[in-house]
Design a protein around this motif. Structure first.
Motif, mmCIF file in Angstrom:
data_model
loop_
_atom_site.group_PDB
_atom_site.id
_atom_site.type_symbol
_atom_site.label_atom_id
_atom_site.label_comp_id
_atom_site.label_asym_id
_atom_site.label_seq_id
_atom_site.Cartn_x
_atom_site.Cartn_y
_atom_site.Cartn_z
ATOM 1 N N LEU A 99 0.766 -1.570 -0.047
ATOM 2 C CA LEU A 99 -0.289 0.081 -0.093
ATOM 3 C C LEU A 99 1.149 0.929 -0.341
ATOM 4 C CD1 LEU A 99 -2.872 1.748 0.055
ATOM 5 C CD2 LEU A 99 -2.980 1.068 2.664
ATOM 6 N N VAL A 100 1.651 1.029 0.717
ATOM 7 C CA VAL A 100 3.058 2.458 0.400
ATOM 8 C C VAL A 100 3.424 2.871 -1.032
ATOM 9 C CG1 VAL A 100 5.186 3.444 1.799
ATOM 10 C CG2 VAL A 100 3.258 2.638 3.681
ATOM 11 N N GLY A 101 4.095 1.395 -0.913
ATOM 12 C CA GLY A 101 4.661 1.014 -2.500
ATOM 13 C C GLY A 101 3.475 2.085 -3.433
ATOM 14 N N THR A 102 2.336 1.115 -3.320
ATOM 15 C CA THR A 102 1.081 1.733 -4.157
ATOM 16 C C THR A 102 0.998 3.450 -4.092
ATOM 17 O OG1 THR A 102 0.557 -0.427 -4.703
ATOM 18 C CG2 THR A 102 -1.374 1.836 -5.203
ATOM 19 N N LEU A 103 0.562 4.204 -2.775
ATOM 20 C CA LEU A 103 0.235 5.327 -2.874
ATOM 21 C C LEU A 103 1.763 6.007 -3.251
ATOM 22 C CD1 LEU A 103 -1.268 4.444 0.450
ATOM 23 C CD2 LEU A 103 -2.148 5.608 -1.403
ATOM 24 N N GLY A 104 3.272 6.090 -2.980
ATOM 25 C CA GLY A 104 4.285 6.438 -3.214
ATOM 26 C C GLY A 104 3.788 6.928 -5.203
ATOM 27 N N LYS A 105 3.554 5.990 -5.551
ATOM 28 C CA LYS A 105 4.020 5.852 -7.243
ATOM 29 C C LYS A 105 2.604 6.751 -7.920
ATOM 30 C CE LYS A 105 3.730 1.384 -7.220
ATOM 31 N NZ LYS A 105 3.821 0.062 -7.661
ATOM 32 N N GLU A 106 1.605 6.620 -7.313
ATOM 33 C CA GLU A 106 0.698 7.222 -7.498
ATOM 34 C C GLU A 106 0.815 9.236 -7.314
ATOM 35 O OE1 GLU A 106 -3.209 6.221 -4.879
ATOM 36 O OE2 GLU A 106 -3.081 4.556 -6.159
ATOM 37 N N LEU A 107 1.662 9.197 -5.966
ATOM 38 C CA LEU A 107 2.147 10.824 -6.505
ATOM 39 C C LEU A 107 3.729 10.509 -7.029
ATOM 40 C CD1 LEU A 107 2.274 11.320 -2.683
ATOM 41 C CD2 LEU A 107 0.785 11.716 -3.932
ATOM 42 N N GLY A 108 3.990 9.577 -8.099
ATOM 43 C CA GLY A 108 4.663 10.160 -9.066
ATOM 44 C C GLY A 108 5.963 9.352 -8.505
ATOM 45 N N LEU A 109 6.301 8.918 -7.421
ATOM 46 C CA LEU A 109 7.228 8.732 -7.257
ATOM 47 C C LEU A 109 7.616 7.466 -7.910
ATOM 48 C CD1 LEU A 109 7.439 9.080 -3.484
ATOM 49 C CD2 LEU A 109 8.560 10.027 -5.322
ATOM 50 N N GLU A 110 9.130 6.862 -8.113
ATOM 51 C CA GLU A 110 10.162 5.275 -8.173
ATOM 52 C C GLU A 110 9.900 4.157 -6.701
ATOM 53 O OE1 GLU A 110 13.558 3.065 -10.291
ATOM 54 O OE2 GLU A 110 12.701 4.853 -10.833
ATOM 55 N N GLN A 126 12.387 7.264 -5.116
ATOM 56 C CA GLN A 126 12.913 8.111 -5.416
ATOM 57 C C GLN A 126 12.518 8.716 -6.909
ATOM 58 O OE1 GLN A 126 16.894 5.290 -6.558
ATOM 59 N NE2 GLN A 126 14.838 5.503 -8.967
ATOM 60 N N TYR A 127 12.733 9.872 -7.136
ATOM 61 C CA TYR A 127 12.155 10.933 -8.399
ATOM 62 C C TYR A 127 13.811 11.140 -8.861
ATOM 63 C CZ TYR A 127 9.460 14.804 -10.852
ATOM 64 O OH TYR A 127 9.059 15.330 -11.546
ATOM 65 N N THR A 128 13.551 10.480 -10.206
ATOM 66 C CA THR A 128 14.554 11.560 -10.935
ATOM 67 C C THR A 128 14.006 12.288 -12.393
ATOM 68 O OG1 THR A 128 14.299 9.494 -12.412
ATOM 69 C CG2 THR A 128 15.328 9.409 -10.857
ATOM 70 N N GLY A 129 12.820 12.275 -12.664
ATOM 71 C CA GLY A 129 12.183 13.590 -12.879
ATOM 72 C C GLY A 129 12.961 12.853 -15.159
ATOM 73 N N GLY A 130 13.074 11.767 -14.782
ATOM 74 C CA GLY A 130 13.418 10.696 -16.808
ATOM 75 C C GLY A 130 14.787 11.547 -16.227
ATOM 76 N N LEU A 131 15.512 11.675 -15.679
ATOM 77 C CA LEU A 131 17.005 11.935 -15.104
ATOM 78 C C LEU A 131 17.897 10.632 -15.308
ATOM 79 C CD1 LEU A 131 17.471 15.418 -13.811
ATOM 80 C CD2 LEU A 131 17.851 15.026 -16.344
ATOM 81 N N THR A 132 18.930 10.298 -15.720
ATOM 82 C CA THR A 132 19.975 8.963 -15.236
ATOM 83 C C THR A 132 20.872 9.309 -13.989
ATOM 84 O OG1 THR A 132 21.752 10.022 -16.908
ATOM 85 C CG2 THR A 132 19.436 8.502 -17.682
ATOM 86 N N LEU A 133 22.075 8.321 -13.960
ATOM 87 C CA LEU A 133 22.324 8.919 -12.824
ATOM 88 C C LEU A 133 23.888 9.699 -13.273
ATOM 89 C CD1 LEU A 133 24.346 8.397 -9.960
ATOM 90 C CD2 LEU A 133 24.980 6.289 -11.068
#
Length: 143
Positions: A99-110, A126-133
């Motif tokens: 549930l925590v994972g699902t809620l985070g993903k709904e907010l745009g998190l990986e 994490q949140y990368t905004g499409g950026l790579t390492l």
């Protein structure tokens, strides 16, 4: 050595998302504790040594310079049940993490709980905004 639990130490774009995840979990009767936000290279090296060259269980797969915590775009959490951390990942414990994972993903998190490379980490978002390492290493940050 820097290891922070403060939302304010996350990148500006991630602070409101992390705050919202805590609030959304609360609305779903889950108390969520943020256990780590920003971590410097020295702290990452020490954490990486755990379970390898130092006693303890392996808790990270990233060496210094490879963790998104070092770029302030990742944070770790643990749900609480009756004030105690839920570290288990089976049965009812797994349902809470999912549930925590699902809620985070709904907010745009990986959510690292979804990783299928054998390196799943239920506490990690994490949140990368499409950026790579490589982008982060070059000084880029998500907008």
């Amino acid at each position: 050595m820097i290891t922070s639990r403060k939302i304010e130490d996350l990148a500006d774009v991630l602070q409101p998302i992390a705050t919202e995840l805590v609030a959304v979990c609360k609305a779903n009767t889950i108390d969520l504790l943020i256990t780590c936000t920003l971590r410097d290279g020295e702290a990452q090296t020490a954490l990486y040594a755990q379970g390898r060259t130092k006693p303890g269980k392996i808790v990270t797969w990233a060496k210094a310079g490879e963790s998104l915590h070092e770029y302030a775009v990742a944070f770790d959490v643990v749900p609480l049940r009756n004030g105690k951390p839920v570290w288990g990942t089976k049965g009812e414990d797994l349902k809470i993490w999912q549930l925590v994972g699902t809620l985070g993903k709904e907010l745009g998190l990986e959510w690292a709980g979804d990783w299928s490379n054998g390196k799943r980490e239920f506490p990690h978002f994490q949140y990368t905004g499409g950026l790579t390492l490589a982008d982060f290493k070059a000084g880029k940050m998500p907008q």
